[in-house]
Write a protein that holds these residues in place. Sequence first.
Motif, short mmCIF file in Angstrom:
data_model
loop_
_atom_site.label_atom_id
_atom_site.label_comp_id
_atom_site.label_asym_id
_atom_site.label_seq_id
_atom_site.Cartn_x
_atom_site.Cartn_y
_atom_site.Cartn_z
N PHE A 99 -74.59 1.74 -8.24
CA PHE A 99 -73.27 2.03 -7.89
C PHE A 99 -71.93 1.10 -8.13
O PHE A 99 -70.66 1.95 -8.19
N GLN A 141 -69.63 3.41 -10.92
CA GLN A 141 -68.71 4.90 -10.47
C GLN A 141 -67.29 5.29 -11.07
O GLN A 141 -66.89 6.50 -11.40
N ARG A 189 -66.49 8.03 -13.57
CA ARG A 189 -65.60 9.02 -12.70
C ARG A 189 -64.58 9.14 -14.43
O ARG A 189 -63.92 10.45 -14.90
N SER A 231 -80.92 4.39 -6.75
CA SER A 231 -80.56 6.25 -6.11
C SER A 231 -78.76 6.79 -6.19
O SER A 231 -78.10 7.72 -6.75
N ALA A 232 -78.16 5.60 -6.22
CA ALA A 232 -76.64 5.34 -6.76
C ALA A 232 -76.47 6.10 -8.27
O ALA A 232 -75.43 7.03 -8.32
N LEU A 244 -78.28 7.91 -9.65
CA LEU A 244 -78.61 8.82 -9.24
C LEU A 244 -77.54 9.85 -9.13
O LEU A 244 -77.42 11.45 -9.80
N GLY A 245 -77.73 9.59 -8.37
CA GLY A 245 -76.07 10.45 -8.28
C GLY A 245 -74.93 10.83 -8.99
O GLY A 245 -74.39 11.59 -8.46
N LEU A 246 -74.81 10.27 -9.82
CA LEU A 246 -73.58 10.22 -10.69
C LEU A 246 -73.97 11.55 -11.53
O LEU A 246 -73.19 11.38 -11.73
N LEU A 300 -76.15 13.94 -10.72
CA LEU A 300 -75.76 15.32 -9.97
C LEU A 300 -74.51 15.42 -9.98
O LEU A 300 -73.92 16.83 -10.26
N ARG A 301 -72.79 14.47 -9.80
CA ARG A 301 -71.39 14.73 -10.19
C ARG A 301 -70.87 15.18 -11.10
O ARG A 301 -70.73 16.18 -11.59
N SER A 329 -88.06 11.18 -8.05
CA SER A 329 -87.38 11.83 -7.73
C SER A 329 -86.77 13.49 -8.48
O SER A 329 -86.85 13.98 -7.89
N PHE A 337 -86.48 14.75 -11.01
CA PHE A 337 -85.04 15.19 -11.14
C PHE A 337 -85.09 16.06 -12.07
O PHE A 337 -84.04 17.05 -12.34
#
Length: 101
Positions: free
Chosen positions: A22, A25, A29, A55-56, A58-60, A62-63, A92, A94
């Motif tokens: 996290f 991020q 970006r 998990s954060a 993983l979200g990145l 996906l971003r 996951s 993925f």
Amino acid sequence: MDHKITTSGNKTTIAMSGRLTFDDQGTFRVMLKDLAEESGAEWLLDITPLEFLDSAGLGLLLRAKAIAEKEGKSIAMKAPTSGHVADIMKISQFHALIPFV
């Protein structure tokens, strides 16, 4: 997270090392903005050097997939075969979201 972006021909590789969490991020970006400006039509996310992923993180990832699709780029991932990050990728599932090479 540290990263290095290289383009060779039609492929842009993003090698990530360290930890992807996290806290990364903002850096992630900026990396995606830089990546979108590269000329390669194929993106390869090389996460084999990563030591930790949550998990954060993983979200990145996906971003990155969403940005690639928005930019009309294909995306694939090179993931480790053992260790913590490999376990997270397997748990996951993925590979169903971003193809592995």
